[in-house]
Each structure stands twice: as structure tokens, then as C-alpha cells.
Design a protein around this motif. Structure first.
Motif, mmCIF file in Angstrom:
data_model
loop_
_atom_site.group_PDB
_atom_site.id
_atom_site.type_symbol
_atom_site.label_atom_id
_atom_site.label_comp_id
_atom_site.label_asym_id
_atom_site.label_seq_id
_atom_site.Cartn_x
_atom_site.Cartn_y
_atom_site.Cartn_z
ATOM 1 N N TYR A 1 -5.527 9.763 -6.448
ATOM 2 C CA TYR A 1 -5.380 11.202 -6.649
ATOM 3 C C TYR A 1 -4.412 11.937 -5.851
ATOM 4 C CZ TYR A 1 -6.806 15.883 -7.125
ATOM 5 O OH TYR A 1 -6.758 17.291 -7.374
ATOM 6 N N SER A 2 -3.952 11.491 -4.588
ATOM 7 C CA SER A 2 -3.110 12.042 -3.773
ATOM 8 C C SER A 2 -1.729 11.815 -4.528
ATOM 9 C CB SER A 2 -3.111 11.464 -2.549
ATOM 10 O OG SER A 2 -2.182 12.013 -1.662
ATOM 11 N N SER A 3 -1.624 10.596 -4.713
ATOM 12 C CA SER A 3 -0.035 10.267 -4.926
ATOM 13 C C SER A 3 0.204 9.825 -6.730
ATOM 14 C CB SER A 3 0.320 8.985 -4.229
ATOM 15 O OG SER A 3 0.099 9.652 -2.754
ATOM 16 N N GLY A 4 -0.846 9.763 -7.478
ATOM 17 C CA GLY A 4 -0.825 9.358 -8.998
ATOM 18 C C GLY A 4 -0.127 7.952 -9.376
ATOM 19 N N LEU A 5 -0.596 7.379 -8.459
ATOM 20 C CA LEU A 5 -0.240 5.564 -8.605
ATOM 21 C C LEU A 5 -0.785 5.157 -9.802
ATOM 22 C CD1 LEU A 5 -0.197 4.276 -4.984
ATOM 23 C CD2 LEU A 5 1.467 5.931 -5.933
ATOM 24 N N ARG A 6 -0.306 4.205 -10.522
ATOM 25 C CA ARG A 6 -0.746 3.263 -11.342
ATOM 26 C C ARG A 6 -1.571 2.204 -10.701
ATOM 27 N NH1 ARG A 6 4.607 3.822 -13.182
ATOM 28 N NH2 ARG A 6 4.966 4.798 -15.307
ATOM 29 N N LEU A 7 -2.565 1.710 -11.447
ATOM 30 C CA LEU A 7 -3.380 0.449 -10.785
ATOM 31 C C LEU A 7 -2.410 -0.512 -10.503
ATOM 32 C CD1 LEU A 7 -6.039 -0.336 -10.202
ATOM 33 C CD2 LEU A 7 -6.590 -1.121 -12.566
ATOM 34 N N SER A 8 -1.596 -0.993 -11.284
ATOM 35 C CA SER A 8 -0.694 -2.181 -10.843
ATOM 36 C C SER A 8 -0.018 -1.830 -9.362
ATOM 37 C CB SER A 8 -0.084 -2.580 -11.910
ATOM 38 O OG SER A 8 0.914 -1.565 -12.415
ATOM 39 N N GLU A 9 0.602 -0.524 -9.442
ATOM 40 C CA GLU A 9 1.354 -0.177 -8.350
ATOM 41 C C GLU A 9 0.710 -0.069 -7.066
ATOM 42 O OE1 GLU A 9 4.277 2.845 -10.905
ATOM 43 O OE2 GLU A 9 2.611 3.727 -9.713
ATOM 44 N N LEU A 10 -0.969 0.399 -7.059
ATOM 45 C CA LEU A 10 -1.468 0.646 -5.887
ATOM 46 C C LEU A 10 -1.901 -0.801 -5.476
ATOM 47 C CD1 LEU A 10 -4.215 2.762 -4.886
ATOM 48 C CD2 LEU A 10 -4.906 0.606 -4.901
ATOM 49 N N THR A 11 -2.118 -1.861 -6.194
ATOM 50 C CA THR A 11 -2.627 -3.237 -5.802
ATOM 51 C C THR A 11 -1.296 -3.941 -5.328
ATOM 52 O OG1 THR A 11 -2.378 -4.119 -7.999
ATOM 53 C CG2 THR A 11 -4.538 -3.502 -7.691
ATOM 54 N N GLY A 12 -0.203 -3.434 -5.656
ATOM 55 C CA GLY A 12 1.060 -4.263 -5.187
ATOM 56 C C GLY A 12 1.635 -3.679 -3.744
ATOM 57 N N LEU A 13 1.046 -2.686 -3.316
ATOM 58 C CA LEU A 13 1.336 -1.880 -2.019
ATOM 59 C C LEU A 13 1.301 -3.174 -0.692
ATOM 60 C CD1 LEU A 13 0.024 1.639 -2.161
ATOM 61 C CD2 LEU A 13 2.479 0.919 -2.514
ATOM 62 N N ASP A 14 2.336 -3.149 -0.042
ATOM 63 C CA ASP A 14 2.158 -3.841 1.246
ATOM 64 C C ASP A 14 2.061 -2.695 2.586
ATOM 65 O OD1 ASP A 14 2.256 -6.360 0.252
ATOM 66 O OD2 ASP A 14 4.674 -6.242 0.092
ATOM 67 N N LEU A 15 1.413 -3.288 3.598
ATOM 68 C CA LEU A 15 1.664 -2.313 4.811
ATOM 69 C C LEU A 15 2.703 -1.601 5.050
ATOM 70 C CD1 LEU A 15 -0.340 -4.889 7.306
ATOM 71 C CD2 LEU A 15 -1.286 -2.666 6.328
#
Length: 308
Positions: free
Chosen positions: A144-158
Motif C-alpha cells: 500500500y505504501s509503494s504500490g508494488l506489483r506482487l512479482s516486484e515485492l517477492t523479488g526484493l532483496d535486502l
């Protein structure tokens, strides 16, 4: 149409059933589709299948669409007709496939209804019962804060999250394009709580920002299942999907700012038209932005005010 036309349809359906091992449901559906086309041809005095023209087939599909037949059903009908004529061409019983360039009307885009602010507060402010709940709340907040796509969120690294600057780098967005998006205070706080607990689940070499209880990068399916459970636990009456949180982000930001270009950049849309449809932006809103922002529009309004 004559008996030969019926025999050709029967041969095609038999080929579907015996050679291509189509299901009885598919064969029955194709039979109904071709029967409707035969009825249309008979009404147009088309003597046999080879005399059907693409323009006439388009008329048939248009009439079906006018009868409120859904676009997906029309696509299936065209698939049946296209397959039938391909069968006739292969057997040397037709020279061309009149359905080759015919397309069904596009299915209208349906977008999820955005959540209102109170609904989101109820979901995001609910207490966590364990560490995985804390992880999930960080995920919901970031959606909700950043409007990410689902695939974008799962692909995030530290290392994609800059907590000091309050931003996150999407390295591989749609079209493999990268972008930087801001992260709000509540989402950063939720991330801090999760990062304190993350070492208990992920080993030192793991790079994924969000991991499962087994320490692997969290999957799309896991997020969907966890959101379903969260929705039920909070007594939320409607089905939730991560995309609805992204849609709420875009809608709320646009309502507050009116800045379509900024929302486009944040969402990672290549075309402005995509953002306009996505956020339910209608002409009245566009007209209001125009009246408030365009110099000539303002002069016109001032002139009216002066006349009054």
C-alpha cells in the motif's frame, strides 16, 4: 446449406473426438457453435461453407455480441470456426479460412474496487500474533505504501531497501525496467520490526527481503494465501488480492494530488493511458484538473467572474 455441409461438420467433430482426444464438453460446445453459424449461413442463402466471406463472419459475430454474448464466449466460437475451416483446408475441401483474421470484441477491463482509508486502517493496524504475522504486516504495508506489483515485492532483496532515505529500488519491473519508489513511515516501521526477526528464518547468505518459515524467498502463492487468511481473521467481508492494495495506493494518491504523471512513474506504467484506466480517472476529473491548472482556462474563469 446442403447435406455435405452437415457431413463436413460431423467429420470435424469426429476428428476432435477421436484424433485430438478433445473432451466431450469441448466437442459439444464446438457442435453448438457450428450449428449457430450454419443457421446464420442459411439465413444469408450461403449454399456451402466455402462461400462464407470474412465480412459475413464478422457480421455473425457482431450479431452475437449484440445479443449480449460475452467476449470470451465469442472467442471460443471463433476458435471453433477457425478450427473447422482449418480442417476443411487440410482436407482440400476449402481454399481459405475466412475466420483467420476475424477477432472477437475485446473483453472490457475490470479493475478491483479500491479500499477506503478506514478499511485499510483496519487491516494494517490489526495486532500481530507471531513473527510471520509481523512479516505479513510489513508486506501489506509495503504494497500500500509503494504500490508494488506482487512479482516486484517477492523479488526484493535486502539491499534494495534504503531505510535511511525511505525508498525502495525495483530492479526488474514490468518490461524489465527499474524504478525507485518512496516508502512511507508506517511501512518503514513495519519493515524494521520484520528485519529484527528475519535472522531467525533466513541464513546469513540469504538475500531475499521476505522469506518463508523455511527460509526460502517467499512465493507469490504464499502471499496470496496469507492475505486470504489475514482477511478472514480481521472479519473483512470481501476477497482481497495484493493487486487491490496496489490499486488502492494509486487511487488514493491520485485523489489527493491529481498528478497523473507522478502516479504513472510510481506505478511503473509505460503509457499514461494505462494509469488513467487503472485509477478510474474520468473526464470530470480531467476537466477539473484542466480548469484549475491551464492558464487559458483560468483566464476564462476569471473573465466569467468579472462579468458576474
Amino acid at each position: 446449406m446442403d447435406a455435405l455441409a452437415d457431413r463436413q461438420v460431423a467429420a470435424f467433430l469426429d476428428n476432435l473426438r477421436c484424433q485430438r482426444r478433445a473432451s466431450p464438453h469441448t466437442v459439444e460446445g464446438y457442435a453448438h457453435d457450428l450449428a449457430r453459424l450454419r443457421e446464420f449461413c442459411a439465413g444469408k442463402d450461403i449454399a456451402d461453407w466455402t462461400r462464407l466471406e470474412p465480412a459475413q463472419l464478422r457480421e455473425h459475430i457482431a450479431l452475437r455480441h449484440r445479443d449480449k454474448i460475452a467476449s470470451r464466449s465469442l472467442q471460443r466460437e471463433l476458435s471453433a470456426i477457425r478450427g473447422f475451416f482449418a480442417f476443411l483446408v487440410k482436407r482440400g475441401e476449402a481454399q481459405r479460412n475466412p475466420a483467420q483474421g476475424v477477432r472477437a470484441p475485446k473483453t472490457p477491463k475490470t479493475l478491483p474496487k479500491p479500499l477506503d482509508v478506514d478499511q485499510l486502517a483496519g487491516l494494517l493496524d490489526a495486532p500481530a500474533e507471531d513473527a510471520l504475522d509481523i512479516r505479513d504486516l510489513a508486506i501489506w504495508e509495503l504494497f500500500y505504501s509503494s504500490g508494488l506489483r506482487l512479482s516486484e515485492l517477492t523479488g526484493l532483496d535486502l539491499y534494495d531497501v534504503d531505510r535511511h532515505a525511505g525508498q525502495v529500488l525495483i530492479r526488474h519491473g514490468k518490461g524489465d525496467k527499474s524504478r525507485m519508489v518512496p516508502v512511507g513511515g508506517p511501512a518503514l516501521a513495519a519493515l524494521e520490526r520484520w528485519l529484527d526477526l528475519r535472522p531467525a528464518y533466513a541464513d546469513a547468505k540469504a538475500t531475499a527481503l521476505f522469506v518463508s518459515r523455511l527460509g526460502r524467498r517467499i512465493s507469490v502463492r504464499t502471499i496470496q494465501v496469507r492475505l486470504d487468511r489475514w482477511q478472514l481473521r480481521q472479519g473483512f467481508p470481501e476477497h482481497l488480492h495484493p493487486h487491490r492494495l496496489r490499486h488502492s495506493f494509486a487511487s488514493h494518491l491520485l485523489e489527493a494530488s491529481g498528478d497523473l504523471r507522478a502516479v504513472q512513474e510510481l506505478l511503473g506504467h509505460a503509457n499514461l493511458a494505462t494509469t488513467q484506466v487503472y485509477t478510474h480517472l474520468d473526464f470530470q476529473h480531467l476537466a477539473k484538473v484542466y480548469d484549475n491548472a491551464h492558464p487559458r482556462a483560468r483566464k476564462k474563469n476569471r473573465a466569467k467572474d468579472g462579468q458576474g
